[in-house]
Design a protein around this motif. Structure first.
Motif, PDB file in Angstrom:
ATOM      1  N   UNK A 124       0.850  -1.195   0.000  1.00  0.00           N
ATOM      2  CA  UNK A 124       0.000   0.000   0.000  1.00  0.00           C
ATOM      3  C   UNK A 124       0.884   1.243   0.000  1.00  0.00           C
ATOM      4  N   UNK A 125       0.757   2.061  -1.046  1.00  0.00           N
ATOM      5  CA  UNK A 125       1.676   3.179  -1.221  1.00  0.00           C
ATOM      6  C   UNK A 125       2.981   2.662  -1.781  1.00  0.00           C
ATOM      7  N   UNK A 126       2.899   1.936  -2.901  1.00  0.00           N
ATOM      8  CA  UNK A 126       4.020   1.121  -3.387  1.00  0.00           C
ATOM      9  C   UNK A 126       5.038   1.890  -4.212  1.00  0.00           C
TER      10      UNK A 126
ATOM     11  N   UNK B 187       6.857   3.041  -7.242  1.00  0.00           N
ATOM     12  CA  UNK B 187       6.868   2.483  -8.602  1.00  0.00           C
ATOM     13  C   UNK B 187       6.738   0.967  -8.621  1.00  0.00           C
ATOM     14  N   UNK B 188       6.565   0.353  -7.444  1.00  0.00           N
ATOM     15  CA  UNK B 188       6.415  -1.099  -7.359  1.00  0.00           C
ATOM     16  C   UNK B 188       7.704  -1.857  -7.157  1.00  0.00           C
ATOM     17  N   UNK B 189       8.780  -1.144  -6.832  1.00  0.00           N
ATOM     18  CA  UNK B 189      10.090  -1.788  -6.720  1.00  0.00           C
ATOM     19  C   UNK B 189      10.139  -2.841  -5.620  1.00  0.00           C
ATOM     20  N   UNK B 190       9.503  -2.565  -4.460  1.00  0.00           N
ATOM     21  CA  UNK B 190       9.506  -3.570  -3.392  1.00  0.00           C
ATOM     22  C   UNK B 190       8.926  -4.889  -3.905  1.00  0.00           C
TER      23      UNK B 190
ATOM     24  N   UNK C 224       1.901 -10.736  -6.262  1.00  0.00           N
ATOM     25  CA  UNK C 224       2.226  -9.428  -5.698  1.00  0.00           C
ATOM     26  C   UNK C 224       1.307  -8.363  -6.270  1.00  0.00           C
ATOM     27  N   UNK C 225       0.739  -7.533  -5.377  1.00  0.00           N
ATOM     28  CA  UNK C 225      -0.182  -6.472  -5.770  1.00  0.00           C
ATOM     29  C   UNK C 225       0.287  -5.163  -5.136  1.00  0.00           C
ATOM     30  N   UNK C 226       0.295  -4.102  -5.927  1.00  0.00           N
ATOM     31  CA  UNK C 226       0.687  -2.792  -5.419  1.00  0.00           C
ATOM     32  C   UNK C 226      -0.343  -1.733  -5.735  1.00  0.00           C
ATOM     33  N   UNK C 227      -0.441  -0.750  -4.854  1.00  0.00           N
ATOM     34  CA  UNK C 227      -1.389   0.350  -5.017  1.00  0.00           C
ATOM     35  C   UNK C 227      -0.663   1.658  -4.720  1.00  0.00           C
ATOM     36  N   UNK C 228      -0.780   2.619  -5.631  1.00  0.00           N
ATOM     37  CA  UNK C 228      -0.197   3.941  -5.384  1.00  0.00           C
ATOM     38  C   UNK C 228      -0.989   4.984  -6.153  1.00  0.00           C
ATOM     39  N   UNK C 229      -1.128   6.147  -5.567  1.00  0.00           N
ATOM     40  CA  UNK C 229      -1.960   7.189  -6.155  1.00  0.00           C
ATOM     41  C   UNK C 229      -1.371   7.760  -7.433  1.00  0.00           C
ATOM     42  N   UNK C 230      -0.035   7.836  -7.531  1.00  0.00           N
ATOM     43  CA  UNK C 230       0.554   8.515  -8.687  1.00  0.00           C
ATOM     44  C   UNK C 230       0.717   7.592  -9.892  1.00  0.00           C
TER      45      UNK C 230
ATOM     46  N   UNK D 138      -7.519 -11.316   0.394  1.00  0.00           N
ATOM     47  CA  UNK D 138      -6.747 -11.125   1.615  1.00  0.00           C
ATOM     48  C   UNK D 138      -5.346 -11.687   1.398  1.00  0.00           C
ATOM     49  N   UNK D 139      -4.351 -11.023   1.984  1.00  0.00           N
ATOM     50  CA  UNK D 139      -2.957 -11.296   1.665  1.00  0.00           C
ATOM     51  C   UNK D 139      -2.209 -11.863   2.863  1.00  0.00           C
ATOM     52  N   UNK D 140      -1.179 -12.644   2.562  1.00  0.00           N
ATOM     53  CA  UNK D 140      -0.348 -13.217   3.622  1.00  0.00           C
ATOM     54  C   UNK D 140       0.549 -12.162   4.262  1.00  0.00           C
ATOM     55  N   UNK D 141       0.994 -11.213   3.450  1.00  0.00           N
ATOM     56  CA  UNK D 141       1.877 -10.135   3.921  1.00  0.00           C
ATOM     57  C   UNK D 141       1.386  -8.827   3.314  1.00  0.00           C
ATOM     58  N   UNK D 142       1.341  -7.772   4.122  1.00  0.00           N
ATOM     59  CA  UNK D 142       1.019  -6.436   3.617  1.00  0.00           C
ATOM     60  C   UNK D 142       2.154  -5.493   3.989  1.00  0.00           C
ATOM     61  N   UNK D 143       2.653  -4.776   3.005  1.00  0.00           N
ATOM     62  CA  UNK D 143       3.703  -3.779   3.195  1.00  0.00           C
ATOM     63  C   UNK D 143       3.108  -2.378   3.144  1.00  0.00           C
TER      64      UNK D 143
END
Length: 252
Positions: A42-44, A46-49, A66-72, A107-112
């Motif tokens: 959440x707030x990823x 450019x998705x590098x992580x 892997x799923x990422x979310x970012x406003x920009x 639902x995810x096993x790990x959330x960053x």
């Protein structure tokens, strides 16, 4: 130039948008993702992580999703292209959305959520938002700033902050414990990591501006780099810290 594009340029040589070196990032991901099948950021940025997570788990857990979310969304296409070239694109989803408002039934096993607490209104709200996307028994990996020492006026002015925007390290850890989460591991960024990050941030912008003198945004980008460098060196260097916490559900 749009500030999200300036931020993307600033991370050209340091795509992890936090004061963490490469070995630390890999070590944190290995701890967080051991034996797991899905990860959300959440707030990823450019998705590098997430790309790093997929690379690390290519052999051990090739099913990792892997799923990422970012406003920009700045840098998303670059990251998707890299993932496709490495045969990882079918396991990476990147969404342009407000991470605080985004919803899914998965639902995810790990959330960053690393360095994105401001998008949620603070560390505890960020932890609570991340937890809402978590499988029972899952893990959170969160990163947030804290005060290494009480901030003086120069530090507060440089950051445009107030003294109560952050706590000291002990109080930061207790805040997540009070929210029901127990630290399984943590990394406190060193001054060397901060310096490497800040020199890279300002240096990437400065280099771009000098290499594109005829671009209409060149002077603006050079000014942003100089102002940021002055705020860091003359303000918050050694005062603002950063901790990355691996958290497990502490129960009721």
């Amino acid at each position: 130039m749009d500030r999200s594009l300036i931020g993307d340029l600033a991370h050209t040589d340091h795509p992890i948008a936090s004061p963490l070196d490469d070995d630390t990032v890999d070590a944190l991901l290995r701890r967080a993702l051991a034996g797991q099948r899905s990860v959300l950021d959440l707030g990823c940025g450019d998705g590098t992580w997430l790309l790093r997570a997929l690379r690390l788990n290519r052999g051990l857990h090739p099913e990792l999703h892997a799923v990422g979310v970012d406003l920009s969304g700045a840098g998303f296409e670059r990251t998707r292209t890299a993932a496709d070239a490495e045969g990882l694109g079918d396991r990476l989803e990147l969404h342009v959305a407000d991470a605080a408002m985004w919803s899914t039934d998965e639902r995810f096993d790990v959330v960053l959520s690393i360095g994105a607490a401001h998008a949620f209104g603070g560390l505890v709200p960020a932890v609570e938002a991340a937890a809402s996307h978590l499988q029972p028994g899952g893990r959170l990996l969160v990163g947030e700033c804290f005060w290494e020492q009480p901030p003086n006026d120069a530090a507060l002015g440089a950051l445009g902050a107030s003294a109560d925007d952050y706590a000291n390290l002990a109080s930061t850890v207790e805040a997540v414990r009070s929210a029901g989460w127990e630290p399984l591991h943590a990394h406190v960024s060193s001054l060397q990591e901060w310096d490497a990050y800040e020199w890279s941030w300002t240096g990437s912008l400065t280099r771009w501006a000098l290499e594109h003198p005829d671009d209409p945004s060149s002077a603006e980008v050079l000014t942003v780099a100089a102002e940021h460098r002055a705020a860091w060196l003359g303000g918050y260097r050694g005062t603002l810290g950063f901790v990355t916490l691996l958290l497990g559900d502490g129960g009721p």
